[in-house]
Design a protein around this motif. Structure first.
Motif, PDB file in Angstrom:
ATOM      1  N   ARG A 111      -4.171   7.822  -2.080  1.00 28.29           N
ATOM      2  CA  ARG A 111      -4.836   8.375  -0.898  1.00 28.29           C
ATOM      3  C   ARG A 111      -4.584   9.881  -0.804  1.00 28.29           C
ATOM      4  O   ARG A 111      -3.458  10.349  -1.027  1.00 28.29           O
ATOM      5  N   THR A 157       0.825  -1.216   0.000  1.00 20.19           N
ATOM      6  CA  THR A 157       0.000   0.000   0.000  1.00 20.19           C
ATOM      7  C   THR A 157       0.855   1.262   0.000  1.00 20.19           C
ATOM      8  O   THR A 157       0.347   2.346  -0.300  1.00 20.19           O
ATOM      9  N   CYS A 158       2.143   1.142   0.318  1.00 22.00           N
ATOM     10  CA  CYS A 158       3.047   2.295   0.378  1.00 22.00           C
ATOM     11  C   CYS A 158       4.084   2.171  -0.731  1.00 22.00           C
ATOM     12  O   CYS A 158       4.730   1.122  -0.863  1.00 22.00           O
ATOM     13  N   SER A 179      -8.693  -0.416  -4.222  1.00 20.36           N
ATOM     14  CA  SER A 179      -8.261  -1.661  -4.839  1.00 20.36           C
ATOM     15  C   SER A 179      -7.612  -1.328  -6.182  1.00 20.36           C
ATOM     16  O   SER A 179      -7.648  -0.186  -6.639  1.00 20.36           O
ATOM     17  N   PHE A 238       0.588   6.585  -0.935  1.00 20.66           N
ATOM     18  CA  PHE A 238      -0.134   5.417  -0.451  1.00 20.66           C
ATOM     19  C   PHE A 238      -1.301   5.089  -1.387  1.00 20.66           C
ATOM     20  O   PHE A 238      -1.948   5.989  -1.925  1.00 20.66           O
ATOM     21  N   ARG A 239      -1.550   3.806  -1.521  1.00 18.69           N
ATOM     22  CA  ARG A 239      -2.704   3.347  -2.295  1.00 18.69           C
ATOM     23  C   ARG A 239      -3.971   3.460  -1.461  1.00 18.69           C
ATOM     24  O   ARG A 239      -4.029   2.976  -0.340  1.00 18.69           O
ATOM     25  N   GLU A 240      -5.000   4.074  -2.050  1.00 22.22           N
ATOM     26  CA  GLU A 240      -6.295   4.227  -1.379  1.00 22.22           C
ATOM     27  C   GLU A 240      -7.255   3.099  -1.727  1.00 22.22           C
ATOM     28  O   GLU A 240      -7.929   2.549  -0.862  1.00 22.22           O
ATOM     29  N   SER A 284       8.578  -0.396  -2.802  1.00 23.83           N
ATOM     30  CA  SER A 284       7.760  -0.410  -1.601  1.00 23.83           C
ATOM     31  C   SER A 284       8.717  -0.584  -0.444  1.00 23.83           C
ATOM     32  O   SER A 284       9.426  -1.605  -0.361  1.00 23.83           O
TER      33      SER A 284
END
Length: 289
Positions: A186, A141-142, A160, A156-158, A280
């Motif tokens: 995000r 996610t990061c 799906s 960061f991924r917000e 990541s």
């Protein structure tokens, strides 16, 4: 229950492309097909699963095809109205074709070839690349993006992870030519430095900053990260469909509410990078030079 009908929306300059749309699709359009020329006096939009495509003209359709560019000008009103169509139940296809304003240029014939070939690519090839990227991205996610010019952006991924490869169940929103995986970034999570062209920007809480009051990019909001899958789109970042090219990544700017984000802006566009590394933490995930 939707009617067994399809509609193709196009501007006058692209009538030929609209009438020959079946050559760009891998399946026939459903039932009766309606062709509707759009002009700048009326921007089509959707409400409660109904497409409104002219004064007094409305209906429900299984498949909606929009030939882009539908309008040459950009505005928040155009963006928001066309985006409302993406929320319709059924299949919405955003079909890109070469800009007719280039028709007198030598490059136009080459663009036609690129668009046709990349539209006709075997979707199993796209899905194979998409699945490899999904395996890499799904557990993280990061992320940190780095390029050779000196960009270093953390985000960061917000949402799906979405895949832009047309499926067989005729449901959802897809672009043609297709071929990307992407996700919403995000809000307030993107920080660092990024180059767009020759200009370097600070990014603070997703917002581009630069000490230049005449720079139109200042204040833009980073909202998306994506990776291209289509090997028939050249790695030429100036192409309108450059973000589909395999070996590239892109950042989207503006609105990401239609794909799982929380950033509600009245615009969306992509900036593509052909040379980059994606990490990541300290782990290298993807690299292209």
């Amino acid at each position: 229950m939707l009617k067994n009908e399809s509609i193709v929306l196009y501007s006058h300059e692209y009538e030929r492309e609209a009438l020959s749309i079946s050559s760009r699709l891998s399946f026939p359009l459903d039932g009766k097909v309606k062709f509707c020329e759009i002009n700048s006096q009326f921007i089509p939009y959707a409400e409660n699963n109904i497409l409104i495509y002219g004064n007094g003209k409305m209906g429900e359709f299984n498949i909606i095809v929009i030939i882009f560019p539908l309008f040459y000008e950009d505005s928040e009103e155009i963006y928001r109205k066309l985006s409302s169509i993406e929320r319709i139940n059924g299949l919405v296809l955003m079909v890109s074709v070469p800009d007719k304003r280039l028709i007198s240029k030598p490059i136009y014939t080459k663009l036609q070839e690129i668009y046709m070939k990349s539209s006709a690519i075997d979707k199993t090839l796209l899905l194979a690349k998409a699945n490899r990227y999904l395996d890499i991205l799904a557990d993280n996610t990061c992320f940190t993006f780095i390029d050779h010019r000196g960009s270093k952006l953390h985000f960061f991924r917000e949402s799906s992870i979405w895949t832009d490869v047309l499926n067989d169940n005729k449901q959802g929103v897809f672009q043609i030519p297709g071929g990307e995986v992407f996700f919403a970034i995000r809000n307030y999570s993107a920080n660092g430095e990024i180059y767009i062209g020759i200009n370097k920007y600070m990014v603070v809480n997703n917002v581009l900053l630069r000490d230049d009051n005449y720079d139109d990019n200042v204040g833009l909001v980073i909202c998306e990260f994506g990776l291209g899958l289509n090997e028939f789109v050249p790695r030429c970042v100036s192409l309108e469909i450059a973000e589909k090219s395999y070996g590239t990544c892109h950042f989207g700017f503006g609105n990401n509410c239609t794909f799982g984000g929380m950033i509600d802006e009245g615009y969306h566009f992509d900036v593509t990078y052909s040379s980059f590394s994606l990490y990541s933490s300290d782990k290298l995930l993807i690299k292209f030079e």
